[in-house]
Design an enzyme around this catalytic site. Structure first.
Site, PDB file in Angstrom:
ATOM      1  N   ARG A 122       0.818  -1.218   0.000  1.00 27.26           N
ATOM      2  CA  ARG A 122       0.000   0.000   0.000  1.00 27.26           C
ATOM      3  C   ARG A 122       0.858   1.278   0.000  1.00 27.26           C
ATOM      4  NH1 ARG A 122      -4.950  -0.685   3.902  1.00 27.26           N
ATOM      5  NH2 ARG A 122      -5.636   1.112   2.677  1.00 27.26           N
ATOM      6  N   SER A 166      -8.297  11.957   2.318  1.00 24.81           N
ATOM      7  CA  SER A 166      -7.906  10.817   3.148  1.00 24.81           C
ATOM      8  C   SER A 166      -7.843  11.208   4.615  1.00 24.81           C
ATOM      9  CB  SER A 166      -6.538  10.280   2.706  1.00 24.81           C
ATOM     10  OG  SER A 166      -6.006   9.450   3.732  1.00 24.81           O
ATOM     11  N   ASP A 314     -15.425   2.992   2.662  1.00 20.09           N
ATOM     12  CA  ASP A 314     -15.188   1.584   3.016  1.00 20.09           C
ATOM     13  C   ASP A 314     -16.383   0.681   2.702  1.00 20.09           C
ATOM     14  OD1 ASP A 314     -12.637   2.088   3.899  1.00 20.09           O
ATOM     15  OD2 ASP A 314     -13.213   2.330   5.994  1.00 20.09           O
ATOM     16  N   LYS A 341      -6.990   0.196  -1.416  1.00 18.65           N
ATOM     17  CA  LYS A 341      -7.417  -0.254  -0.088  1.00 18.65           C
ATOM     18  C   LYS A 341      -6.733  -1.595   0.214  1.00 18.65           C
ATOM     19  CE  LYS A 341      -9.909   3.260   0.885  1.00 18.65           C
ATOM     20  NZ  LYS A 341      -9.419   4.160   1.937  1.00 18.65           N
ATOM     21  N   ARG A 345     -10.187  -2.788  -4.723  1.00 20.63           N
ATOM     22  CA  ARG A 345     -11.585  -3.184  -4.505  1.00 20.63           C
ATOM     23  C   ARG A 345     -12.452  -3.047  -5.749  1.00 20.63           C
ATOM     24  NH1 ARG A 345     -12.258  -1.051   1.757  1.00 20.63           N
ATOM     25  NH2 ARG A 345     -11.301  -2.922   2.644  1.00 20.63           N
TER      26      ARG A 345
HETATM   27  C1  S3P Z   1      -9.652   5.419   7.964  1.00 26.12           C
HETATM   28  C2  S3P Z   1      -9.708   6.173   6.812  1.00 26.12           C
HETATM   29  C3  S3P Z   1     -10.014   5.631   5.482  1.00 26.12           C
HETATM   30  C4  S3P Z   1     -10.630   4.243   5.573  1.00 26.12           C
HETATM   31  C5  S3P Z   1      -9.917   3.361   6.550  1.00 26.12           C
HETATM   32  C6  S3P Z   1      -9.942   3.972   7.942  1.00 26.12           C
HETATM   33  C7  S3P Z   1      -9.307   6.056   9.239  1.00 26.12           C
HETATM   34  O1  S3P Z   1      -8.813   5.526   4.744  1.00 26.12           O
HETATM   35  O2  S3P Z   1     -10.644   3.636   4.301  1.00 26.12           O
HETATM   36  O3  S3P Z   1     -10.528   2.083   6.605  1.00 26.12           O
HETATM   37  O4  S3P Z   1      -9.538   5.442  10.301  1.00 26.12           O
HETATM   38  O5  S3P Z   1      -8.831   7.198   9.210  1.00 26.12           O
HETATM   39  P1  S3P Z   1      -8.277   6.736   3.833  1.00 26.12           P
HETATM   40  O6  S3P Z   1      -7.891   7.827   4.722  1.00 26.12           O
HETATM   41  O7  S3P Z   1      -7.088   6.159   3.110  1.00 26.12           O
HETATM   42  O8  S3P Z   1      -9.400   7.084   2.899  1.00 26.12           O
END
Ligand code: S3P
Length: 433
Positions: A122, A166, A314, A341, A345
Protein backbone atom coordinates in the site's frame (compact mmCIF):
# COMPACT_ATOMS: atom_id res chain seq x y z
CA UNK A 1 -6.01 -19.85 4.65
CA UNK A 2 -9.60 -20.43 5.69
CA UNK A 3 -12.67 -20.45 3.54
CA UNK A 4 -16.39 -19.62 3.79
CA UNK A 5 -19.00 -21.86 2.26
CA UNK A 6 -22.31 -20.04 2.33
CA UNK A 7 -25.58 -21.81 1.63
CA UNK A 8 -28.55 -19.85 0.29
CA UNK A 9 -30.84 -18.11 2.81
CA UNK A 10 -33.72 -15.73 2.24
CA UNK A 11 -35.14 -14.67 5.58
CA UNK A 12 -33.39 -12.34 8.00
CA UNK A 13 -34.83 -11.24 11.31
CA UNK A 14 -33.65 -9.98 14.66
CA UNK A 15 -31.93 -7.18 16.42
CA UNK A 16 -28.13 -7.13 16.59
CA UNK A 17 -25.24 -4.97 17.73
CA UNK A 18 -22.15 -5.02 15.54
CA UNK A 19 -18.72 -4.49 17.17
CA UNK A 20 -17.05 -1.19 17.96
CA UNK A 21 -15.82 1.27 15.35
CA UNK A 22 -12.37 0.43 14.00
CA UNK A 23 -11.27 4.01 13.30
CA UNK A 24 -12.28 5.17 16.78
CA UNK A 25 -10.73 2.12 18.49
CA UNK A 26 -7.32 2.82 16.89
CA UNK A 27 -7.49 6.44 17.93
CA UNK A 28 -8.47 5.57 21.53
CA UNK A 29 -5.21 3.64 21.91
CA UNK A 30 -3.02 6.24 20.23
CA UNK A 31 -4.48 9.31 21.91
CA UNK A 32 -4.99 7.58 25.27
CA UNK A 33 -1.31 6.55 25.23
CA UNK A 34 -0.16 10.11 24.53
CA UNK A 35 -2.46 11.66 27.14
CA UNK A 36 -1.59 12.51 30.72
CA UNK A 37 -3.59 10.27 33.05
CA UNK A 38 -5.73 7.16 32.70
CA UNK A 39 -8.11 6.74 29.77
CA UNK A 40 -10.92 4.20 30.09
CA UNK A 41 -12.41 2.76 26.90
CA UNK A 42 -15.54 0.64 26.52
CA UNK A 43 -16.84 -0.97 23.34
CA UNK A 44 -13.27 -1.35 21.98
CA UNK A 45 -13.12 -3.37 18.75
CA UNK A 46 -11.41 -6.67 19.50
CA UNK A 47 -10.33 -7.05 15.88
CA UNK A 48 -6.80 -7.76 14.73
CA UNK A 49 -6.24 -4.25 13.32
CA UNK A 50 -7.09 -2.37 16.52
CA UNK A 51 -5.21 -5.01 18.55
CA UNK A 52 -2.14 -4.41 16.36
CA UNK A 53 -2.21 -0.76 17.42
CA UNK A 54 -2.71 -1.76 21.05
CA UNK A 55 0.28 -4.14 20.96
CA UNK A 56 2.46 -1.54 19.22
CA UNK A 57 1.87 0.99 22.01
CA UNK A 58 2.48 -1.69 24.65
CA UNK A 59 5.77 -2.38 22.85
CA UNK A 60 6.59 1.32 23.29
CA UNK A 61 6.23 1.02 27.04
CA UNK A 62 2.59 2.04 27.56
CA UNK A 63 0.73 0.04 30.20
CA UNK A 64 -2.54 -0.97 28.50
CA UNK A 65 -4.86 -3.47 30.19
CA UNK A 66 -7.71 -5.10 28.27
CA UNK A 67 -10.61 -7.23 29.48
CA UNK A 68 -12.75 -8.01 26.46
CA UNK A 69 -13.96 -4.72 25.04
CA UNK A 70 -12.91 -2.70 28.11
CA UNK A 71 -9.47 -1.13 27.90
CA UNK A 72 -7.55 0.95 30.42
CA UNK A 73 -4.68 3.01 29.07
CA UNK A 74 -2.18 4.51 31.50
CA UNK A 75 -1.11 7.45 29.35
CA UNK A 76 2.58 8.38 29.27
CA UNK A 77 2.17 11.91 27.91
CA UNK A 78 3.32 13.19 24.52
CA UNK A 79 6.99 12.54 25.32
CA UNK A 80 6.78 9.31 27.31
CA UNK A 81 6.97 6.62 24.59
CA UNK A 82 9.99 4.30 24.69
CA UNK A 83 11.96 2.81 21.82
CA UNK A 84 10.45 -0.60 20.92
CA UNK A 85 12.87 -3.55 20.96
CA UNK A 86 11.74 -4.88 17.58
CA UNK A 87 10.08 -3.49 14.44
CA UNK A 88 6.37 -2.84 14.99
CA UNK A 89 4.29 -5.30 12.98
CA UNK A 90 0.96 -3.72 12.10
CA UNK A 91 -0.46 -6.71 10.22
CA UNK A 92 -3.15 -5.68 7.71
CA UNK A 93 -3.76 -2.25 9.19
CA UNK A 94 -3.15 0.81 7.03
CA UNK A 95 -4.73 3.05 9.67
CA UNK A 96 -2.17 1.93 12.27
CA UNK A 97 0.75 2.53 9.94
CA UNK A 98 -0.32 5.88 8.53
CA UNK A 99 -1.43 7.44 11.82
CA UNK A 100 1.49 6.07 13.81
CA UNK A 101 3.99 7.46 11.27
CA UNK A 102 2.89 10.94 12.32
CA UNK A 103 3.56 10.17 15.97
CA UNK A 104 6.80 8.27 15.45
CA UNK A 105 8.31 10.92 13.14
CA UNK A 106 8.44 13.18 16.20
CA UNK A 107 9.99 10.79 18.74
CA UNK A 108 13.60 10.88 19.89
CA UNK A 109 14.12 7.19 18.96
CA UNK A 110 14.30 5.35 15.63
CA UNK A 111 11.48 2.98 14.72
CA UNK A 112 10.46 0.59 11.97
CA UNK A 113 6.90 -0.18 10.84
CA UNK A 114 5.99 -3.23 8.79
CA UNK A 115 2.92 -5.19 7.78
CA UNK A 116 1.46 -8.23 6.03
CA UNK A 117 1.45 -8.97 2.30
CA UNK A 118 -1.48 -6.60 1.64
CA UNK A 119 -0.19 -3.69 3.75
CA UNK A 120 3.29 -4.09 2.22
CA UNK A 121 1.81 -3.14 -1.17
CA UNK A 122 0.00 0.00 0.00
CA UNK A 123 1.16 3.54 -0.84
CA UNK A 124 2.88 5.37 2.00
CA UNK A 125 4.21 8.40 0.07
CA UNK A 126 0.96 10.10 0.93
CA UNK A 127 2.20 10.32 4.56
CA UNK A 128 5.95 10.36 3.89
CA UNK A 129 5.67 13.52 1.72
CA UNK A 130 3.97 15.87 4.22
CA UNK A 131 5.96 14.45 7.15
CA UNK A 132 9.22 15.04 5.26
CA UNK A 133 8.14 18.63 4.61
CA UNK A 134 7.68 18.95 8.37
CA UNK A 135 11.25 17.76 8.91
CA UNK A 136 10.80 14.01 9.39
CA UNK A 137 13.32 11.52 8.03
CA UNK A 138 11.67 8.34 6.69
CA UNK A 139 13.05 5.56 4.49
CA UNK A 140 10.66 3.27 2.64
CA UNK A 141 10.67 0.53 0.05
CA UNK A 142 9.99 2.80 -2.93
CA UNK A 143 7.05 4.46 -1.18
CA UNK A 144 5.77 1.21 0.36
CA UNK A 145 6.35 -0.42 3.77
CA UNK A 146 8.49 -1.16 5.69
CA UNK A 147 9.01 2.39 6.94
CA UNK A 148 12.18 3.25 8.82
CA UNK A 149 11.60 6.42 10.79
CA UNK A 150 14.58 8.30 12.16
CA UNK A 151 14.19 9.74 15.62
CA UNK A 152 15.49 12.99 17.04
CA UNK A 153 14.11 15.34 14.36
CA UNK A 154 12.37 18.52 15.36
CA UNK A 155 9.23 19.04 13.33
CA UNK A 156 7.92 22.34 12.07
CA UNK A 157 4.30 23.18 11.39
CA UNK A 158 3.03 23.30 7.79
CA UNK A 159 -0.17 24.16 5.98
CA UNK A 160 -0.89 21.05 3.95
CA UNK A 161 -3.39 20.89 1.09
CA UNK A 162 -4.35 17.22 0.99
CA UNK A 163 -4.01 15.98 -2.61
CA UNK A 164 -6.43 13.07 -1.93
CA UNK A 165 -9.40 13.00 0.41
CA UNK A 166 -7.91 10.82 3.15
CA UNK A 167 -8.68 10.82 6.85
CA UNK A 168 -5.58 8.73 7.46
CA UNK A 169 -3.29 11.34 5.93
CA UNK A 170 -5.14 14.19 7.64
CA UNK A 171 -4.85 12.40 10.99
CA UNK A 172 -1.17 11.58 10.44
CA UNK A 173 -0.33 15.25 9.85
CA UNK A 174 -2.49 16.38 12.81
CA UNK A 175 -0.73 13.90 15.12
CA UNK A 176 2.68 15.09 13.93
CA UNK A 177 1.36 18.63 14.44
CA UNK A 178 0.96 17.92 18.17
CA UNK A 179 4.77 17.90 18.30
CA UNK A 180 5.52 20.58 15.69
CA UNK A 181 6.53 24.12 16.38
CA UNK A 182 3.71 26.41 15.32
CA UNK A 183 0.27 26.06 13.82
CA UNK A 184 -0.28 22.99 11.62
CA UNK A 185 -3.21 23.25 9.19
CA UNK A 186 -4.69 20.76 6.76
CA UNK A 187 -7.12 21.63 3.99
CA UNK A 188 -9.16 18.72 2.66
CA UNK A 189 -10.46 18.60 -0.92
CA UNK A 190 -13.61 16.84 0.38
CA UNK A 191 -14.83 16.11 3.88
CA UNK A 192 -13.46 12.88 5.36
CA UNK A 193 -14.11 11.15 8.68
CA UNK A 194 -13.40 13.54 11.53
CA UNK A 195 -12.88 11.21 14.52
CA UNK A 196 -9.35 12.51 15.20
CA UNK A 197 -10.59 16.08 15.47
CA UNK A 198 -13.51 15.11 17.72
CA UNK A 199 -11.37 12.93 19.96
CA UNK A 200 -8.57 15.51 20.29
CA UNK A 201 -11.21 17.96 21.51
CA UNK A 202 -12.46 15.26 23.91
CA UNK A 203 -8.93 15.15 25.33
CA UNK A 204 -9.03 18.93 25.84
CA UNK A 205 -6.77 19.76 22.89
CA UNK A 206 -7.81 22.83 20.96
CA UNK A 207 -8.60 22.18 17.31
CA UNK A 208 -9.85 24.98 15.06
CA UNK A 209 -12.00 24.04 12.10
CA UNK A 210 -13.06 26.50 9.41
CA UNK A 211 -14.82 25.01 6.40
CA UNK A 212 -12.45 22.28 5.18
CA UNK A 213 -9.36 23.52 7.04
CA UNK A 214 -8.35 21.99 10.36
CA UNK A 215 -5.64 23.61 12.50
CA UNK A 216 -3.90 22.90 15.78
CA UNK A 217 -0.88 24.31 17.57
CA UNK A 218 1.88 22.00 18.75
CA UNK A 219 3.27 21.83 22.23
CA UNK A 220 0.13 21.47 24.33
CA UNK A 221 -0.92 18.45 26.38
CA UNK A 222 -3.67 15.83 26.06
CA UNK A 223 -5.75 15.11 29.13
CA UNK A 224 -7.03 11.57 29.72
CA UNK A 225 -10.74 10.92 29.36
CA UNK A 226 -13.32 8.15 28.87
CA UNK A 227 -14.33 6.83 25.47
CA UNK A 228 -17.40 4.78 24.64
CA UNK A 229 -16.82 3.33 21.18
CA UNK A 230 -20.06 3.12 19.16
CA UNK A 231 -20.83 0.28 16.72
CA UNK A 232 -19.00 0.55 13.41
CA UNK A 233 -21.20 1.74 10.52
CA UNK A 234 -18.75 0.00 8.15
CA UNK A 235 -19.59 -3.35 9.76
CA UNK A 236 -23.29 -2.47 10.01
CA UNK A 237 -23.25 -1.73 6.25
CA UNK A 238 -23.08 -5.44 5.39
CA UNK A 239 -26.34 -5.99 7.22
CA UNK A 240 -27.94 -2.87 5.75
CA UNK A 241 -27.35 -4.35 2.31
CA UNK A 242 -28.26 -7.86 3.51
CA UNK A 243 -31.55 -6.53 4.90
CA UNK A 244 -32.37 -4.79 1.61
CA UNK A 245 -31.61 -7.72 -0.69
CA UNK A 246 -32.99 -10.62 1.38
CA UNK A 247 -36.45 -11.57 0.02
CA UNK A 248 -37.89 -11.47 3.54
CA UNK A 249 -36.24 -9.38 6.16
CA UNK A 250 -36.74 -7.10 9.09
CA UNK A 251 -33.61 -6.41 11.09
CA UNK A 252 -32.48 -3.75 13.53
CA UNK A 253 -28.87 -2.67 14.03
CA UNK A 254 -28.44 -1.15 17.47
CA UNK A 255 -26.28 1.79 18.52
CA UNK A 256 -24.57 2.43 15.18
CA UNK A 257 -22.27 5.45 14.83
CA UNK A 258 -23.95 7.90 12.43
CA UNK A 259 -21.21 10.53 12.41
CA UNK A 260 -22.18 12.62 9.33
CA UNK A 261 -18.73 12.02 7.78
CA UNK A 262 -19.52 8.28 7.66
CA UNK A 263 -23.17 8.01 6.57
CA UNK A 264 -22.73 7.93 2.78
CA UNK A 265 -23.88 4.30 2.73
CA UNK A 266 -27.25 5.25 4.22
CA UNK A 267 -27.73 8.03 1.68
CA UNK A 268 -26.70 5.81 -1.24
CA UNK A 269 -28.95 2.91 -0.22
CA UNK A 270 -31.87 5.29 0.31
CA UNK A 271 -31.32 6.76 -3.18
CA UNK A 272 -31.48 3.16 -4.44
CA UNK A 273 -34.85 2.74 -2.75
CA UNK A 274 -33.85 1.03 0.50
CA UNK A 275 -36.49 0.68 3.19
CA UNK A 276 -34.14 1.88 5.88
CA UNK A 277 -35.08 3.96 8.90
CA UNK A 278 -32.81 5.67 11.37
CA UNK A 279 -34.30 6.14 14.83
CA UNK A 280 -33.46 6.74 18.47
CA UNK A 281 -30.68 9.21 17.68
CA UNK A 282 -28.52 10.14 20.66
CA UNK A 283 -25.10 11.65 21.31
CA UNK A 284 -22.45 9.86 23.36
CA UNK A 285 -18.96 11.26 23.94
CA UNK A 286 -19.05 13.58 20.94
CA UNK A 287 -20.33 10.95 18.47
CA UNK A 288 -23.90 10.47 17.17
CA UNK A 289 -25.51 7.03 17.50
CA UNK A 290 -28.78 5.59 16.21
CA UNK A 291 -30.67 2.35 15.65
CA UNK A 292 -31.07 1.40 12.01
CA UNK A 293 -33.99 -0.71 10.85
CA UNK A 294 -33.86 -2.37 7.41
CA UNK A 295 -36.48 -4.29 5.48
CA UNK A 296 -36.55 -6.12 2.14
CA UNK A 297 -36.45 -3.49 -0.57
CA UNK A 298 -36.82 -3.23 -4.32
CA UNK A 299 -33.58 -1.52 -5.18
CA UNK A 300 -32.98 0.43 -8.37
CA UNK A 301 -29.67 1.31 -10.02
CA UNK A 302 -28.40 4.88 -9.64
CA UNK A 303 -25.52 7.18 -10.56
CA UNK A 304 -23.81 7.46 -7.19
CA UNK A 305 -23.37 11.20 -6.43
CA UNK A 306 -19.62 11.81 -6.37
CA UNK A 307 -19.74 13.92 -3.20
CA UNK A 308 -20.84 10.78 -1.33
CA UNK A 309 -17.70 8.81 -2.26
CA UNK A 310 -15.47 9.81 0.69
CA UNK A 311 -18.42 9.44 3.07
CA UNK A 312 -18.91 5.79 2.06
CA UNK A 313 -15.35 4.89 1.10
CA UNK A 314 -15.19 1.58 3.02
CA UNK A 315 -18.73 0.51 2.17
CA UNK A 316 -18.46 0.19 -1.63
CA UNK A 317 -17.84 -3.57 -1.71
CA UNK A 318 -21.18 -4.05 0.11
CA UNK A 319 -22.86 -1.36 -2.03
CA UNK A 320 -21.71 -3.21 -5.19
CA UNK A 321 -23.64 -6.26 -3.97
CA UNK A 322 -26.72 -4.03 -3.54
CA UNK A 323 -26.12 -2.74 -7.10
CA UNK A 324 -25.91 -6.32 -8.39
CA UNK A 325 -29.38 -6.97 -6.92
CA UNK A 326 -30.90 -3.68 -8.14
CA UNK A 327 -33.00 -3.12 -11.22
CA UNK A 328 -30.94 -1.33 -13.88
CA UNK A 329 -27.46 0.07 -13.87
CA UNK A 330 -25.46 1.58 -11.01
CA UNK A 331 -22.50 3.77 -11.89
CA UNK A 332 -19.72 4.78 -9.54
CA UNK A 333 -16.97 7.23 -10.58
CA UNK A 334 -14.59 9.45 -8.54
CA UNK A 335 -13.53 6.43 -6.50
CA UNK A 336 -9.94 5.74 -7.58
CA UNK A 337 -8.99 5.40 -3.90
CA UNK A 338 -10.78 2.02 -3.89
CA UNK A 339 -7.86 0.67 -5.89
CA UNK A 340 -5.43 1.18 -2.99
CA UNK A 341 -7.42 -0.25 -0.09
CA UNK A 342 -6.66 -3.67 1.48
CA UNK A 343 -7.07 -4.90 -2.12
CA UNK A 344 -7.91 -3.22 -5.43
CA UNK A 345 -11.59 -3.18 -4.51
CA UNK A 346 -12.77 -2.23 -8.00
CA UNK A 347 -11.02 -5.10 -9.79
CA UNK A 348 -11.44 -7.69 -7.03
CA UNK A 349 -15.19 -6.99 -6.71
CA UNK A 350 -15.55 -7.06 -10.51
CA UNK A 351 -13.81 -10.47 -10.58
CA UNK A 352 -16.19 -11.82 -7.92
CA UNK A 353 -19.27 -10.37 -9.66
CA UNK A 354 -18.12 -12.04 -12.90
CA UNK A 355 -17.93 -15.38 -11.06
CA UNK A 356 -21.58 -14.84 -10.04
CA UNK A 357 -22.62 -13.88 -13.58
CA UNK A 358 -23.25 -10.17 -12.91
CA UNK A 359 -22.39 -7.91 -15.85
CA UNK A 360 -20.08 -5.07 -14.99
CA UNK A 361 -17.58 -2.71 -16.56
CA UNK A 362 -14.47 -1.66 -14.71
CA UNK A 363 -13.62 2.05 -15.03
CA UNK A 364 -10.33 3.62 -14.06
CA UNK A 365 -11.97 5.38 -11.12
CA UNK A 366 -15.05 3.26 -10.53
CA UNK A 367 -17.38 0.64 -11.98
CA UNK A 368 -20.68 0.18 -13.81
CA UNK A 369 -22.79 -2.69 -12.51
CA UNK A 370 -25.83 -4.05 -14.30
CA UNK A 371 -28.28 -5.50 -11.78
CA UNK A 372 -29.21 -9.11 -12.46
CA UNK A 373 -29.64 -12.56 -11.00
CA UNK A 374 -26.73 -14.31 -9.33
CA UNK A 375 -25.85 -17.43 -11.34
CA UNK A 376 -24.19 -20.65 -10.24
CA UNK A 377 -20.65 -19.53 -9.29
CA UNK A 378 -18.13 -20.52 -11.94
CA UNK A 379 -15.32 -20.57 -9.41
CA UNK A 380 -14.33 -19.89 -5.80
CA UNK A 381 -14.23 -16.17 -5.03
CA UNK A 382 -10.85 -14.86 -3.85
CA UNK A 383 -10.75 -12.29 -1.05
CA UNK A 384 -7.22 -11.04 -1.84
CA UNK A 385 -6.50 -10.56 1.89
CA UNK A 386 -9.40 -8.11 2.14
CA UNK A 387 -11.94 -8.55 4.94
CA UNK A 388 -14.59 -6.44 3.21
CA UNK A 389 -14.47 -8.55 0.03
CA UNK A 390 -15.14 -11.72 2.06
CA UNK A 391 -18.07 -10.21 3.95
CA UNK A 392 -19.61 -8.62 0.85
CA UNK A 393 -19.76 -11.86 -1.10
CA UNK A 394 -21.05 -13.66 1.99
CA UNK A 395 -24.20 -11.51 1.97
CA UNK A 396 -24.70 -12.15 -1.75
CA UNK A 397 -25.91 -15.59 -0.62
CA UNK A 398 -29.24 -13.95 0.29
CA UNK A 399 -30.05 -13.69 -3.42
CA UNK A 400 -28.17 -16.70 -4.79
CA UNK A 401 -29.75 -20.12 -5.29
CA UNK A 402 -26.37 -21.85 -5.09
CA UNK A 403 -23.64 -22.16 -2.47
CA UNK A 404 -20.94 -19.49 -2.66
CA UNK A 405 -17.34 -20.28 -1.71
CA UNK A 406 -14.87 -17.61 -0.68
CA UNK A 407 -11.18 -18.28 -0.13
CA UNK A 408 -8.90 -16.44 2.27
CA UNK A 409 -11.46 -15.20 4.79
CA UNK A 410 -9.06 -15.04 7.77
CA UNK A 411 -8.90 -11.27 7.47
CA UNK A 412 -12.54 -10.88 8.49
CA UNK A 413 -11.05 -10.99 11.99
CA UNK A 414 -9.28 -7.67 11.35
CA UNK A 415 -12.51 -5.69 11.67
CA UNK A 416 -15.41 -8.02 12.51
CA UNK A 417 -14.35 -11.08 14.53
CA UNK A 418 -17.93 -12.31 15.20
CA UNK A 419 -19.24 -11.74 11.67
CA UNK A 420 -20.12 -15.41 11.12
CA UNK A 421 -21.97 -15.95 14.41
CA UNK A 422 -23.88 -12.67 14.14
CA UNK A 423 -24.86 -13.35 10.51
CA UNK A 424 -26.02 -16.85 11.33
CA UNK A 425 -27.95 -15.57 14.37
CA UNK A 426 -30.25 -13.55 12.09
CA UNK A 427 -30.77 -16.27 9.48
CA UNK A 428 -27.75 -16.61 7.22
CA UNK A 429 -25.96 -19.89 6.75
CA UNK A 430 -22.19 -19.40 6.71
CA UNK A 431 -19.74 -22.16 7.54
CA UNK A 432 -16.06 -21.50 8.00
CA UNK A 433 -13.46 -24.14 7.17
C1 S3P B 1 -9.65 5.42 7.96
C2 S3P B 1 -9.71 6.17 6.81
C3 S3P B 1 -10.01 5.63 5.48
C4 S3P B 1 -10.63 4.24 5.57
C5 S3P B 1 -9.92 3.36 6.55
C6 S3P B 1 -9.94 3.97 7.94
C7 S3P B 1 -9.31 6.06 9.24
O1 S3P B 1 -8.81 5.53 4.74
O2 S3P B 1 -10.64 3.64 4.30
O3 S3P B 1 -10.53 2.08 6.61
O4 S3P B 1 -9.54 5.44 10.30
O5 S3P B 1 -8.83 7.20 9.21
P1 S3P B 1 -8.28 6.74 3.83
O6 S3P B 1 -7.89 7.83 4.72
O7 S3P B 1 -7.09 6.16 3.11
O8 S3P B 1 -9.40 7.08 2.90
Amino acid sequence: MSKFIIQPANTLSGSIKVPGDKSISHRCIMLGSLANGTTEVSGFLQGEDALATLKAFQAMGVDIQRKGDKVTIYGVGLHGLKKPNTPLNLGNSGTSMRLMSGILAAQDFDSELLGDVSLSKRPMNRVIDPLTTMGAVIESNDGKPPLKIKGGQSLKAIHYNLPVASAQVKSCVLLAGLYAQGNTCITEPETTRDHTERMLKGLDYQVNITNNTICLTGGNELTATQFQVPSDISSAAFFMVAGCIAPQSNITLKGVNINPTRTGVIDILKLMGAKLTVSNKREIGGELLADICVQSSELKGINIPSELTPLAIDEFPAIFIAAACAQGETVLTNAKELRVKESDRIQVMADGLNILGIKNQVLEDGIKIQGGIFQKPTNTIQSHHDHRISMSFAIASLRCKYAIEIDGVDNVATSFPNFVSLSNSIGMNIKEF
